[in-house]
Design an enzyme around this catalytic site. Structure first.
Site, PDB file in Angstrom:
ATOM      1  N   ASP A   1      15.508  24.035 -14.365  1.00 14.13           N
ATOM      2  CA  ASP A   1      14.919  24.821 -13.034  1.00 14.13           C
ATOM      3  C   ASP A   1      13.961  25.517 -13.584  1.00 14.13           C
ATOM      4  OD1 ASP A   1      13.588  24.688 -10.393  1.00 14.13           O
ATOM      5  OD2 ASP A   1      15.468  25.946  -9.950  1.00 14.13           O
TER       6      ASP A   1
ATOM      7  N   CYS B   1      19.873   4.768   1.451  1.00 16.04           N
ATOM      8  CA  CYS B   1      19.670   5.978   2.464  1.00 16.04           C
ATOM      9  C   CYS B   1      19.779   4.665   3.412  1.00 16.04           C
ATOM     10  CB  CYS B   1      18.412   6.447   2.227  1.00 16.04           C
ATOM     11  SG  CYS B   1      18.838   8.065   0.974  1.00 16.04           S
TER      12      CYS B   1
ATOM     13  N   CYS C   1      19.081   4.986   7.705  1.00 16.58           N
ATOM     14  CA  CYS C   1      19.546   6.780   7.838  1.00 16.58           C
ATOM     15  C   CYS C   1      18.083   7.864   7.693  1.00 16.58           C
ATOM     16  CB  CYS C   1      20.760   7.492   6.747  1.00 16.58           C
ATOM     17  SG  CYS C   1      21.372   9.477   7.798  1.00 16.58           S
TER      18      CYS C   1
ATOM     19  N   CYS D   1      16.093  18.615  10.655  1.00 14.15           N
ATOM     20  CA  CYS D   1      15.031  20.046   9.575  1.00 14.15           C
ATOM     21  C   CYS D   1      14.383  20.634  10.774  1.00 14.15           C
ATOM     22  CB  CYS D   1      13.851  19.290   8.768  1.00 14.15           C
ATOM     23  SG  CYS D   1      13.095  20.680   8.000  1.00 14.15           S
TER      24      CYS D   1
ATOM     25  N   CYS E   1       9.564  24.657   4.806  1.00 15.19           N
ATOM     26  CA  CYS E   1      10.471  24.602   4.582  1.00 15.19           C
ATOM     27  C   CYS E   1      11.955  25.912   4.570  1.00 15.19           C
ATOM     28  CB  CYS E   1      10.666  24.182   2.579  1.00 15.19           C
ATOM     29  SG  CYS E   1      12.412  24.401   2.410  1.00 15.19           S
TER      30      CYS E   1
ATOM     31  N   CYS F   1      18.491  26.854   2.941  1.00 15.72           N
ATOM     32  CA  CYS F   1      18.423  26.422   4.026  1.00 15.72           C
ATOM     33  C   CYS F   1      19.392  25.260   3.679  1.00 15.72           C
ATOM     34  CB  CYS F   1      17.386  26.008   4.921  1.00 15.72           C
ATOM     35  SG  CYS F   1      17.627  25.031   6.496  1.00 15.72           S
TER      36      CYS F   1
ATOM     37  N   CYS G   1      23.125  15.337   6.121  1.00 21.22           N
ATOM     38  CA  CYS G   1      23.728  13.982   5.132  1.00 21.22           C
ATOM     39  C   CYS G   1      24.883  13.398   5.014  1.00 21.22           C
ATOM     40  CB  CYS G   1      23.245  14.171   3.676  1.00 21.22           C
ATOM     41  SG  CYS G   1      23.421  12.553   3.123  1.00 21.22           S
TER      42      CYS G   1
END
Length: 357
Positions: free
Chosen positions: A143, A197, A200, A207, A223, A250, A257
């Site tokens: 990152d 996924c 779903c 969010c 976000c 967050c 999930c």
């Protein structure tokens, strides 16, 4: 020496596990299929003020241009749930959001700064490789550069890109960090896995700011993680109430999930939760002066946002607490900083005080 790629990748995986990584994979450098979606995302402005995402252009999708000579990318993931995380951790995290007078820090940021942990251990992995095969060209990332981490992780079998845009694993959910070693070695690729996924859409639905516009499409400007960490200006008023008591990051899309019931605990003490990183009262957190902030966040990812942005985030949470129930202590703490030199902070304090009227 003739390099046995299959044997070397097997050895790298074994070393990776010894160093605390959860999985090691190998991806190629041809990411041309990702270029058009990347350009469309940038042109739509979804990266907000993260200008570094646009400044490198398509180098993000071209590893061999970012680091000339790169032939393969070794990918690594590292679980980050603290070692003592209880089985009902998701329910506990939801419950914390209901205690309006407490500040909620994203789980990943409650321990040591992952950039430092990942880079140091990736470097050790590269050192082991060099000791085994001799000098080779490489560069370590976590990152920390224009790297398409999720794309590389998906191509190397770490998981698939979930609808919330994060990497998802059937064995570990999404509660892990990613890192890479760009190498000038042509290593055999590890196979990708299929997506799971299905129908779903829990992450999209949950969010708070509707930042996930559709499957695998995020408008970072909406976000809460972006607003509390990357963005340094005045938070738009229509996002403040949805922020609740989240003061750094967050986790909602991950908490919702279903795959995160399989999230794994870290093998390392580095990600154990530091004292005060959960359950702390907003009044206490808002009372930190800059010296206290720097001391309490030493070695933490939180330090990068700085004291002023920390106070801004906490003041929004305090305003939301006042909206739910008047609190003389919160009012007094906010009023005590009304003369702060930061115009941005004063604006948020004024807003917060007005929420209980």
């Amino acid at each position: 020496m003739v390099l046995d790629g299959v044997q070397l990748v097997s050895q790298i995986r074994a070393w990776g596990l010894e160093l605390g990584f959860s999985q090691i994979g190998v991806a190629g450098v041809d990411l041309h299929e990702a270029e058009a979606p990347l350009l469309a995302w940038l042109e739509a402005g979804y990266h907000g003020e993260m200008h570094y995402m646009a400044s490198h252009g398509l180098k993000r999708a071209r590893p061999a241009e970012l680091v000339p000579g790169t032939l393969s990318v070794i990918t690594a993931r590292m679980n980050y749930l603290p070692r003592t995380t209880p089985a009902d951790w998701q329910a506990r995290e939801w419950a914390a959001q209901g205690r309006a007078d407490e500040g909620v820090v994203s789980v990943y940021a409650r321990g040591r700064d992952y950039h430092k942990v990942m880079r140091a251990r990736l470097q050790k992995l590269a050192d082991r490789m060099a000791a085994h095969i001799g000098p080779f060209g490489y560069r370590v990332f976590s990152d920390s550069a224009p790297v398409m981490e999720v794309e590389l992780a998906s191509r190397s079998g770490q998981g698939w890109r979930g609808k919330h845009t994060l990497t998802l694993s059937r064995e570990a959910g999404s509660m892990f960090f990613l890192g890479e070693i760009f190498v000038d070695l042509d290593l055999p690729r590890t196979p990708a896995v299929s997506a799971h996924c299905g129908q779903c859409s829990a992450c999209i639905t949950v969010c708070p700011t509707q930042a996930i516009l559709g499957p695998r499409l995020l408008d970072a400007r909406r976000c809460i993680s972006y607003l509390t960490i990357e963005y340094g200006g005045v938070i738009p008023e229509h996002f403040r109430r949805p922020m609740g008591n989240r003061i750094y990051g967050c986790d909602d899309c991950q908490l919702a999930c279903p795959w995160n019931k399989f999230a794994q605990r870290s093998a390392l003490p580095d990600f154990d939760e530091r004292e005060g990183m959960s359950g702390a009262r907003l009044v206490e957190l808002f009372g930190w002066d800059e010296a206290t902030f720097l001391r309490r966040t030493e070695g933490s990812a939180i330090r990068r946002i700085g004291h002023e942005r920390w106070l801004r985030n906490v003041s929004v949470a305090m305003g939301n607490a006042l909206h739910r129930a008047d609190d003389a202590g919160i009012r007094a703490a906010l009023a005590a900083r009304l003369d702060h030199p930061s115009e941005v902070l004063r604006e948020h304090i004024d807003w917060a005080l007005a929420q209980g009227l």
